[in-house]
Design a protein around this motif. Structure first.
Motif, PDB file in Angstrom:
ATOM      1  N   LEU A   3       0.834  -1.199   0.000  1.00  0.00           N
ATOM      2  CA  LEU A   3       0.000   0.000   0.000  1.00  0.00           C
ATOM      3  C   LEU A   3       0.872   1.254   0.000  1.00  0.00           C
ATOM      4  O   LEU A   3       2.016   1.225   0.466  1.00  0.00           O
ATOM      5  CB  LEU A   3      -0.894   0.006   1.230  1.00  0.00           C
ATOM      6  N   ILE A   9      -0.177   9.021   0.827  1.00  0.00           N
ATOM      7  CA  ILE A   9      -1.637   9.140   0.936  1.00  0.00           C
ATOM      8  C   ILE A   9      -2.025  10.582   1.243  1.00  0.00           C
ATOM      9  O   ILE A   9      -2.938  11.146   0.624  1.00  0.00           O
ATOM     10  CB  ILE A   9      -2.178   8.193   2.024  1.00  0.00           C
ATOM     11  N   PRO A 134      -9.546  -1.086   6.356  1.00  0.00           N
ATOM     12  CA  PRO A 134      -8.479  -0.735   5.409  1.00  0.00           C
ATOM     13  C   PRO A 134      -7.601   0.399   5.922  1.00  0.00           C
ATOM     14  O   PRO A 134      -8.092   1.477   6.245  1.00  0.00           O
ATOM     15  CB  PRO A 134      -9.233  -0.337   4.137  1.00  0.00           C
ATOM     16  N   ASP A 136      -5.318   2.343   4.476  1.00  0.00           N
ATOM     17  CA  ASP A 136      -5.167   3.590   3.713  1.00  0.00           C
ATOM     18  C   ASP A 136      -6.384   4.490   3.868  1.00  0.00           C
ATOM     19  O   ASP A 136      -6.267   5.713   3.969  1.00  0.00           O
ATOM     20  CB  ASP A 136      -4.861   3.310   2.242  1.00  0.00           C
ATOM     21  N   SER A 237      -6.659  -7.896  -0.912  1.00  0.00           N
ATOM     22  CA  SER A 237      -6.496  -6.534  -0.397  1.00  0.00           C
ATOM     23  C   SER A 237      -7.814  -5.775  -0.551  1.00  0.00           C
ATOM     24  O   SER A 237      -8.724  -6.209  -1.266  1.00  0.00           O
ATOM     25  CB  SER A 237      -5.377  -5.803  -1.141  1.00  0.00           C
ATOM     26  N   TRP A 238      -7.883  -4.634   0.123  1.00  0.00           N
ATOM     27  CA  TRP A 238      -9.040  -3.756  -0.016  1.00  0.00           C
ATOM     28  C   TRP A 238      -8.912  -2.961  -1.318  1.00  0.00           C
ATOM     29  O   TRP A 238      -7.847  -2.436  -1.636  1.00  0.00           O
ATOM     30  CB  TRP A 238      -9.128  -2.787   1.158  1.00  0.00           C
ATOM     31  N   ARG A 239     -10.030  -2.888  -2.043  1.00  0.00           N
ATOM     32  CA  ARG A 239     -10.093  -2.076  -3.266  1.00  0.00           C
ATOM     33  C   ARG A 239     -11.322  -1.175  -3.191  1.00  0.00           C
ATOM     34  O   ARG A 239     -12.272  -1.451  -2.457  1.00  0.00           O
ATOM     35  CB  ARG A 239     -10.127  -2.976  -4.509  1.00  0.00           C
ATOM     36  N   TYR A 240     -11.301  -0.119  -3.990  1.00  0.00           N
ATOM     37  CA  TYR A 240     -12.373   0.877  -4.001  1.00  0.00           C
ATOM     38  C   TYR A 240     -13.088   0.805  -5.344  1.00  0.00           C
ATOM     39  O   TYR A 240     -12.444   0.865  -6.397  1.00  0.00           O
ATOM     40  CB  TYR A 240     -11.798   2.265  -3.720  1.00  0.00           C
ATOM     41  N   GLU A 253      -6.982   0.276  -6.936  1.00  0.00           N
ATOM     42  CA  GLU A 253      -6.192  -0.610  -6.087  1.00  0.00           C
ATOM     43  C   GLU A 253      -5.950  -0.049  -4.690  1.00  0.00           C
ATOM     44  O   GLU A 253      -5.662  -0.793  -3.755  1.00  0.00           O
ATOM     45  CB  GLU A 253      -4.844  -0.898  -6.751  1.00  0.00           C
ATOM     46  N   ASN A 254      -6.060   1.269  -4.541  1.00  0.00           N
ATOM     47  CA  ASN A 254      -5.850   1.887  -3.239  1.00  0.00           C
ATOM     48  C   ASN A 254      -6.473   3.279  -3.249  1.00  0.00           C
ATOM     49  O   ASN A 254      -6.949   3.755  -4.282  1.00  0.00           O
ATOM     50  CB  ASN A 254      -4.355   1.950  -2.890  1.00  0.00           C
ATOM     51  N   GLU A 257      -5.044   5.950  -5.836  1.00  0.00           N
ATOM     52  CA  GLU A 257      -5.577   5.825  -7.196  1.00  0.00           C
ATOM     53  C   GLU A 257      -6.977   6.424  -7.286  1.00  0.00           C
ATOM     54  O   GLU A 257      -7.318   7.108  -8.259  1.00  0.00           O
ATOM     55  CB  GLU A 257      -5.610   4.369  -7.629  1.00  0.00           C
TER      56      GLU A 257
END
Length: 283
Positions: A3, A9, A134, A136, A237-240, A253-254, A257
């Motif tokens: 991440l 971030i 998550p 991030d 992983s966590w995705r949006y 992907e994070n 992005e």
């Protein structure tokens, strides 16, 4: 896949807010003079100039979704520009709302996170035995209460523009957020697949939650997933996800992005940076 670090971030969040805030300030600088100069077509319908001025103020408050209790208060249309730095975070004019009451924000953030985790642990068992929020997104939520994209309240509402993360700031005045409200947004893998187009073709899904349903045919998710071709557990992983119906499904992907894409998505075109007297005084 690692991440982004916290500094990366926060740089992305700052860039997102600066870009949207600058665009909204330019647009507001164009429409506020229109509002101040607006005169009713039939002045005899109003008892005084004070009544006319009050309507100009109410129109200003309405387009940015403000009440009379902002800090500082908006008592004239031009106050929006004069006190922009203080008002923009309160009204999501830089794409992200930030309530001025830090202790309330801390409480709502904790309630939100606990509601999400409670829902995931109760409903999404199997692939994941113990859920974690998550990391991030957690960094972003230390600094903002929502992610609402370009534009302002009235524009977003009228045009049904995408709000990716509603957060908790709009609950002010309507009762505080509760864990029960949040956990109702949690979705199983099957429920997410049923409501998205093409997502299951690319990703294996373990669960997630709806972070907003505001937008034209839009539902936004935070989804725990891995590519269908993954052969290692680390790929989870966590995705949006922005599911936009006929307009497609976007997967990020994070959070970096997401922010890079979202900061200019559905911006207010300059041709709309004007207000007519008829709009200001319409019933």
């Amino acid at each position: 896949m690692s991440l982004p670090t916290e500094p990366i971030i926060l740089t992305a969040l700052s860039s997102y807010r600066t870009h949207i805030g600058t665009q909204n300030y330019r647009a507001s600088s164009a429409i506020i003079p229109d509002i101040k100069a607006a005169d009713p077509e039939d002045p005899e319908l109003f008892d005084s100039e004070e009544e006319v001025e009050e309507l100009r103020l109410e129109f200003t408050l309405n387009i940015v979704g403000a009440s009379h209790d902002t800090r500082p208060p908006i008592t004239h249309p031009s106050d929006l520009l004069t006190h922009w730095d203080a008002l923009a975070p309160q009204l999501a004019l830089d794409g992200a709302a930030v309530d001025p009451d830090a202790s309330w924000r801390d409480k709502m953030r904790d309630v939100y996170k606990q509601g999400v985790l409670r829902g995931l642990n109760e409903r999404c068992t199997g692939t994941v035995t113990t859920w974690e929020f998550p990391s991030d997104l957690a960094v972003v939520l230390q600094h903002v209460d929502s992610l609402e994209g370009p534009g302002w309240y009235k524009y977003r509402d009228n045009h049904k523009t995408l709000i990716f993360f509603e957060g908790w700031v709009r609950n002010r005045g309507m009762g505080d957020l509760t864990e029960e409200i949040v956990l109702e947004q949690v979705r199983t893998a099957g429920e997410i697949i049923e409501r998205t187009v093409g997502l299951e073709d690319e990703y294996e899904i373990a669960g997630g939650w709806v972070c907003s349903e505001k937008g034209n045919e839009a539902t936004c998710y935070v989804v725990y997933s891995r590519p269908q071709d993954a052969d290692r557990e680390q790929r989870w992983s966590w995705r949006y996800v922005a599911s936009l119906g006929q307009f497609g499904t976007h997967v990020f992907e994070n959070i970096v992005e997401l922010l890079e894409w979202y900061q200019s998505y559905e911006e207010i075109p300059e041709v709309d940076w004007s207000v007519s007297a008829e709009e200001v005084f319409q019933p």
